[in-house]
Design a protein around this motif. Sequence first.
Motif, mmCIF file in Angstrom:
data_model
loop_
_atom_site.group_PDB
_atom_site.id
_atom_site.type_symbol
_atom_site.label_atom_id
_atom_site.label_comp_id
_atom_site.label_asym_id
_atom_site.label_seq_id
_atom_site.Cartn_x
_atom_site.Cartn_y
_atom_site.Cartn_z
ATOM 1 N N ARG A 175 0.829 -1.204 0.000
ATOM 2 C CA ARG A 175 0.000 0.000 0.000
ATOM 3 C C ARG A 175 0.865 1.256 0.000
ATOM 4 N NH1 ARG A 175 -2.871 -2.451 5.020
ATOM 5 N NH2 ARG A 175 -3.396 -0.302 5.572
ATOM 6 N N LEU A 176 1.919 1.241 0.772
ATOM 7 C CA LEU A 176 2.810 2.406 0.819
ATOM 8 C C LEU A 176 3.549 2.580 -0.503
ATOM 9 C CD1 LEU A 176 4.298 2.084 4.430
ATOM 10 C CD2 LEU A 176 2.572 3.704 3.614
ATOM 11 N N ALA A 177 3.899 1.454 -1.138
ATOM 12 C CA ALA A 177 4.559 1.534 -2.443
ATOM 13 C C ALA A 177 3.632 2.141 -3.485
ATOM 14 C CB ALA A 177 5.015 0.142 -2.884
ATOM 15 N N ALA A 178 2.342 1.784 -3.405
ATOM 16 C CA ALA A 178 1.365 2.376 -4.322
ATOM 17 C C ALA A 178 1.282 3.877 -4.115
ATOM 18 C CB ALA A 178 -0.008 1.731 -4.104
ATOM 19 N N SER A 179 1.284 4.301 -2.856
ATOM 20 C CA SER A 179 1.235 5.738 -2.565
ATOM 21 C C SER A 179 2.481 6.443 -3.084
ATOM 22 C CB SER A 179 1.096 5.968 -1.056
ATOM 23 O OG SER A 179 -0.181 5.593 -0.603
ATOM 24 N N ALA A 180 3.612 5.796 -2.933
ATOM 25 C CA ALA A 180 4.870 6.405 -3.384
ATOM 26 C C ALA A 180 4.906 6.560 -4.900
ATOM 27 C CB ALA A 180 6.047 5.555 -2.909
ATOM 28 N N SER A 181 4.177 5.685 -5.604
ATOM 29 C CA SER A 181 4.188 5.735 -7.071
ATOM 30 C C SER A 181 3.197 6.751 -7.640
ATOM 31 C CB SER A 181 3.848 4.354 -7.641
ATOM 32 O OG SER A 181 2.468 4.043 -7.430
#
Length: 414
Positions: free
Chosen positions: A53-59
């Motif tokens: 989920r955090l990786a999605a936000s970072a992208s």
Amino acid sequence: MQRPAFDPTAEEVARRVLADIRKHGDKAVQKYTKEFNGINLPPAKFAVPREERLAASASMDLLFKRTASEIFARVVRFGKASMRKDWSMATPKGGVLGEKFTPLARVGAYIPGGAAPLASTALMSVALAKIAGVPEIVACTPCDKKGQVNPYLLHALEVAGATEVYRIGGIQAIGAMAYGTAHIGKVQKIVGPGGPYVTAAKKLVYGDVDLDMVAGPSEIAVLADETAVPAHIAADLISQLEHGTGHEKALFVTPYMSLANKVLAEMERQIASLSRCESITKAAASGALFVVTDNLDTGMEVINRFAPEHFEIMTKEPRRWLQKVKNAGAVFVGAWTPESAGDFVAGPSHVLPTGGTAAFFSGLTVDSFRKRSSVIAFTRADLIETLPLIEEMGRVEGLDGHARAARIRFENPS
């Protein structure tokens, strides 16, 4: 005008699937995810880890991040303003009566993700639970055939405050949240919109969990006079037909046949230019309805009978007609208030009753995630004053134990 809130065929399928999930848990959830969504997802992969989920936000691109944050802020502002507060009043003899509100402990939000990743639904459902103070907020949304959840949706869930996210959709998501499995804990309440199968499943699990309302395929009604712009009306009707289930409804009511003809021509022209032209055309063929009435008063009667999820008033004096609205999930007043403003950004939740149930259901609010408890604190004088009333009701109802429970407080202890 009359349309079923539930699809009988969908309900039959949902009943069978839910019974299997109740009995076999994760195994059945995996089975139906493969059958309905085309992916063999092992239970250990149901959850979307926080890192993903955090990786999605970072992208995410900066524009969408700003958009999601601004919408969240608007939802929070409206949600806090609409919350009911604890309150109290004095009794005649110095005691206190009142109500207190307590957040639920664990809730589930269903976020559709089939035809479109409804990031706005995440913001307009999960955020309300967060405002209410719910500590455990579960979100279920379908993944694609590679097991991936749309990153925009994951970012919206992160912003809104989801504490757990599962890549499970459809009937199986409702069953897992309602009954609980080894990998998905049972919730107290399920909220959120869905297609016919999700809506049927929600109906069937009521009692095992609380529900928000019947929130099925989208619908809109527009009441307009000669001052309305045909292109605007057409665009607003189309905006709800494009959701993609094929069960959407769009009702246009006006006293002007010439306006109805212009709107119809505009719809045909605009639909041809949209990316979902084929599905909109299909939905319009079965779900678009034009009604020409003698006058606006009769038109308003038609609207109230229809009890739409979304209702737009596009007349010369829209606020006058607002006073006559009896049945609508949300009302959009005036030419500058397209339904899409409510869907995406205004502040009130767009999770609203459909299928005519706006006649007796209301839309999702912060208070949907809270329990209300009555508070009663009598003084001795209050009980003395009401004792004859308690004794008389106990006599009439044959509940002498009730009467004694009050009277015994004034007897000498043995």
